[in-house]
Every structure is written in structure tokens, then in C-alpha cells.
Write an enzyme that holds these catalytic residues in place. Structure first.
Site, PDB file in Angstrom:
ATOM      1  N   THR A 165       8.271  -5.171 -15.786  1.00 11.60           N
ATOM      2  CA  THR A 165       7.895  -6.180 -16.777  1.00 11.60           C
ATOM      3  C   THR A 165       6.817  -5.656 -17.717  1.00 11.60           C
ATOM      4  OG1 THR A 165       6.280  -7.131 -15.242  1.00 11.60           O
ATOM      5  CG2 THR A 165       8.497  -8.127 -15.279  1.00 11.60           C
TER       6      THR A 165
ATOM      7  N   GLN B  70       0.622  -8.747 -22.806  1.00  9.27           N
ATOM      8  CA  GLN B  70       1.992  -8.405 -23.208  1.00  9.27           C
ATOM      9  C   GLN B  70       2.915  -8.145 -22.026  1.00  9.27           C
ATOM     10  OE1 GLN B  70       1.138  -5.190 -25.951  1.00  9.27           O
ATOM     11  NE2 GLN B  70       1.454  -6.561 -27.682  1.00  9.27           N
ATOM     12  N   ASN B  71       2.375  -8.141 -20.813  1.00 12.33           N
ATOM     13  CA  ASN B  71       3.232  -7.958 -19.649  1.00 12.33           C
ATOM     14  C   ASN B  71       4.086  -9.213 -19.498  1.00 12.33           C
ATOM     15  OD1 ASN B  71       4.182  -7.890 -16.806  1.00 12.33           O
ATOM     16  ND2 ASN B  71       2.969  -6.016 -16.768  1.00 12.33           N
ATOM     17  N   GLN B  72       5.356  -9.027 -19.224  1.00 16.39           N
ATOM     18  CA  GLN B  72       6.297 -10.148 -19.165  1.00 16.39           C
ATOM     19  C   GLN B  72       6.450 -10.741 -17.763  1.00 16.39           C
ATOM     20  OE1 GLN B  72       9.713  -8.221 -21.024  1.00 16.39           O
ATOM     21  NE2 GLN B  72       9.217  -9.234 -22.963  1.00 16.39           N
TER      22      GLN B  72
END
Length: 191
Positions: free
Chosen positions: A165, A33-35
């Protein structure tokens, strides 16, 4: 984790400390889920999405080809879970030799507030590394934009604070994060 850098690295992205998912996977920004990787993909849209979603080795080579690098402010810490707010007893990485490893380095972008809290420690280590080396780095230009913390005299490296992020930074939309990241990359002529 060791830094992901090369002698061509112009902009180093510093996180705080890898998440538990990243540590388990032995890769930077390994939490699904880290962008981080989607933001980079959007900053460099000419790169096919398959490059970013494929293996970490391919993503790492792609990142280095963009004259980017990745590392963390902390070499070690105590932390329950992955939240930066739970970090205790951090040990800052040894940044003194960074300029020798990355002679083209012109900026450090801190991915989030926790990393940015230690910008002055990083710059002090860089100055110490230069003072102990054979010669000074090239002269720097004036600090860029409102996100620049400072341009350390004698180091020639600008420091920026970027929005994290991390999935924990839900108050910033993807588009807003992207705009902030793109601005810094554009200021350094990377896009």
C-alpha cells in the site's frame, strides 16, 4: 514499534519497517499517501469514513474490532529514507510468542514484497514458539488461493503476499490493490 494485536486477531498484516513519517508519528501507516487505511476503509464500507480519517487511537481500535492486527517483519534496520530497497542490516522481530498472544491467528498477510521475503523466517519462529509451548495450535485447513505461500505444518497459519500500500508502489492502481486485499479478507471470513 510494538505489535497492534489482540487475542482476537485472526489476520496479522505484516509490513517491512515503518516509514520515517510513521516512526515520527509513532503509528503504523502514518504516511499520508500510504493507502493502507483507505484500502481497509474500502474493504469494510459499512464503517464510516470518519473512523478511518480520525485519530490513530480510534483507527487502531477499529482495526482490532475487525479481528486484524498490524506489525512489521523488522524490529530494527538501517535505512536512508523510507524505501524498502534502502533497508540494510535488518533484525527480524521475535515472532516465537505470537501464537500465544494471538491464539485465534489463522493467517499472516505480508504488505509488499520486502515483508514477504521473510515469510519463512516468520513461520520458523512460529514453529519454534509452538515447540516450546505447552500444546500445539488447532489443525489447519488446506492453503487458500493463489496468494498463499504455505501452511506450515503444526502451526496452522497461512501466509499471503499482498501488493504494498506504499506510495512507492505506483504500478498498482488503488482498485487493483483493493481487489487483492479484499480477496484475502473474504477467504478468511472477515468481510
Amino acid at each position: 514499534m510494538p505489535p497492534l494485536i489482540s487475542s482476537d486477531t485472526r489476520l496479522l498484516i505484516l509490513g517491512s519497517f515503518p516509514s520515517t513519517a510513521s516512526l515520527a508519528a509513532h503509528q503504523y501507516y502514518g504516511h499520508p499517501q500510504n493507502q493502507f487505511w483507505p484500502v481497509l476503509q474500502a474493504v469494510f464500507p459499512s464503517c464510516p469514513m470518519s473512523t478511518v480519517t480520525s485519530s490513530y487511537q480510534i483507527r487502531s481500535k477499529w482495526l482490532l474490532s475487525k479481528q486484524l492486527g498490524v506489525w512489521d517483519v523488522y524490529a530494527a534496520c538501517e535505512r536512508k529514507g523510507s524505501l524498502d530497497s534502502h533497508i540494510r542490516n535488518p533484525v527480524v522481530n521475535d515472532f516465537a510468542g505470537l501464537r500465544r498472544l494471538c491464539p485465534a491467528l489463522e493467517a499472516i498477510a505480508h504488505n509488499g514484497a520486502e515483508s514477504f521475503k521473510h515469510a519463512r523466517h516468520v513461520s520458523a519462529a512460529l514453529v519454534a514458539g509452538i515447540e516450546s509451548s505447552a500444546g500445539p495450535p488447532p489443525a489447519s485447513s488446506e492453503p487458500l488461493g493463489g496468494s498463499a505461500l504455505h501452511d506450515v505444518k503444526g502451526v496452522g497459519i497461512l501466509f499471503h503476499r499482498l501488493p504494498s500500500t506504499s506510495p512507492a508502489n505506483a504500478s498498482w492502481s488503488f482498485e487493483r490493490k483493493l481487489a487483492a486485499w479484499r480477496e484475502i479478507f473474504e477467504k478468511h471470513g472477515l468481510v
